[in-house]
Design a protein around this motif. Structure first.
Motif, PDB file in Angstrom:
ATOM      1  N   VAL A  96       2.808   0.848   7.304  1.00  0.00           N
ATOM      2  CA  VAL A  96       2.810   1.967   6.360  1.00  0.00           C
ATOM      3  C   VAL A  96       3.923   2.927   6.761  1.00  0.00           C
ATOM      4  O   VAL A  96       4.022   3.318   7.930  1.00  0.00           O
ATOM      5  CB  VAL A  96       1.441   2.693   6.353  1.00  0.00           C
ATOM      6  CG1 VAL A  96       1.464   3.859   5.385  1.00  0.00           C
ATOM      7  CG2 VAL A  96       0.327   1.721   6.002  1.00  0.00           C
ATOM      8  N   LEU A 116       4.286  -0.981   3.218  1.00  0.00           N
ATOM      9  CA  LEU A 116       3.776  -0.147   2.129  1.00  0.00           C
ATOM     10  C   LEU A 116       4.475   1.202   2.261  1.00  0.00           C
ATOM     11  O   LEU A 116       4.338   1.866   3.287  1.00  0.00           O
ATOM     12  CB  LEU A 116       2.261   0.006   2.265  1.00  0.00           C
ATOM     13  CG  LEU A 116       1.527   0.732   1.158  1.00  0.00           C
ATOM     14  CD1 LEU A 116       1.665  -0.021  -0.155  1.00  0.00           C
ATOM     15  CD2 LEU A 116       0.070   0.892   1.525  1.00  0.00           C
ATOM     16  N   GLY A 126       6.586   4.865   0.286  1.00  0.00           N
ATOM     17  CA  GLY A 126       6.462   5.893  -0.742  1.00  0.00           C
ATOM     18  C   GLY A 126       7.441   5.801  -1.891  1.00  0.00           C
ATOM     19  O   GLY A 126       7.594   6.758  -2.630  1.00  0.00           O
ATOM     20  N   SER A 168       5.504  -0.491  -3.050  1.00  0.00           N
ATOM     21  CA  SER A 168       5.317   0.946  -3.216  1.00  0.00           C
ATOM     22  C   SER A 168       3.831   1.295  -3.260  1.00  0.00           C
ATOM     23  O   SER A 168       3.009   0.508  -3.746  1.00  0.00           O
ATOM     24  CB  SER A 168       5.990   1.428  -4.501  1.00  0.00           C
ATOM     25  OG  SER A 168       5.260   1.013  -5.633  1.00  0.00           O
ATOM     26  N   VAL A 169       3.499   2.457  -2.754  1.00  0.00           N
ATOM     27  CA  VAL A 169       2.123   2.938  -2.819  1.00  0.00           C
ATOM     28  C   VAL A 169       1.691   3.035  -4.279  1.00  0.00           C
ATOM     29  O   VAL A 169       0.555   2.713  -4.629  1.00  0.00           O
ATOM     30  CB  VAL A 169       1.987   4.306  -2.103  1.00  0.00           C
ATOM     31  CG1 VAL A 169       0.612   4.900  -2.323  1.00  0.00           C
ATOM     32  CG2 VAL A 169       2.283   4.152  -0.630  1.00  0.00           C
ATOM     33  N   GLN A 170       2.607   3.440  -5.151  1.00  0.00           N
ATOM     34  CA  GLN A 170       2.282   3.542  -6.574  1.00  0.00           C
ATOM     35  C   GLN A 170       1.836   2.198  -7.145  1.00  0.00           C
ATOM     36  O   GLN A 170       0.976   2.150  -8.020  1.00  0.00           O
ATOM     37  CB  GLN A 170       3.503   4.057  -7.353  1.00  0.00           C
ATOM     38  CG  GLN A 170       3.871   5.479  -7.018  1.00  0.00           C
ATOM     39  CD  GLN A 170       5.116   5.918  -7.746  1.00  0.00           C
ATOM     40  OE1 GLN A 170       5.501   5.320  -8.738  1.00  0.00           O
ATOM     41  NE2 GLN A 170       5.750   6.965  -7.252  1.00  0.00           N
ATOM     42  N   TRP A 227      -1.849   1.609  -6.820  1.00  0.00           N
ATOM     43  CA  TRP A 227      -2.633   2.318  -7.822  1.00  0.00           C
ATOM     44  C   TRP A 227      -2.546   1.612  -9.169  1.00  0.00           C
ATOM     45  O   TRP A 227      -3.519   1.583  -9.915  1.00  0.00           O
ATOM     46  CB  TRP A 227      -2.175   3.771  -7.926  1.00  0.00           C
ATOM     47  CG  TRP A 227      -3.030   4.657  -7.084  1.00  0.00           C
ATOM     48  CD1 TRP A 227      -3.949   5.561  -7.530  1.00  0.00           C
ATOM     49  CD2 TRP A 227      -3.074   4.715  -5.655  1.00  0.00           C
ATOM     50  NE1 TRP A 227      -4.550   6.156  -6.458  1.00  0.00           N
ATOM     51  CE2 TRP A 227      -4.043   5.668  -5.297  1.00  0.00           C
ATOM     52  CE3 TRP A 227      -2.403   4.056  -4.636  1.00  0.00           C
ATOM     53  CZ2 TRP A 227      -4.347   5.972  -3.977  1.00  0.00           C
ATOM     54  CZ3 TRP A 227      -2.700   4.363  -3.321  1.00  0.00           C
ATOM     55  CH2 TRP A 227      -3.652   5.305  -3.009  1.00  0.00           C
TER      56      TRP A 227
END
Length: 85
Positions: free
Chosen positions: A30, A59, A61, A76-78, A81
């Protein structure tokens, strides 16, 4: 069920999460940003795990999912989601 580990060598190379399942290992790192050094610990894990290493993922940002080199990805963290929606 996967076994969850944190990987760290005596010289300080590390991977945040190294789940093992059915004899295969995945490295998960991360990071706020994406930089080549973010893969250093994953490369050490790959070298030590040999054929048991499945893939390494950073992972981060950013906004993209990238295949960095064979067996290494930046996610990407996005994107996490988006999968959850």
């Amino acid at each position: 069920m996967p076994k969850l580990y944190h990987f760290r060598t005596r010289t300080g190379q590390e991977v945040d999460l190294a789940p093992e399942w059915k004899g295969r290992v995945v490295g998960l790192e991360v990071s706020r940003t994406l930089a080549p050094r973010g893969f250093n610990g994953l490369k050490v894990l790959r070298a030590l795990a040999k054929d048991r290493f499945l893939r390494g993922v950073v992972l981060y940002g950013g906004e993209e999912i990238l295949a960095v080199e064979k067996g290494f990805y930046a996610v990407s963290v996005q994107a996490v989601w988006r999968f959850a929606s």
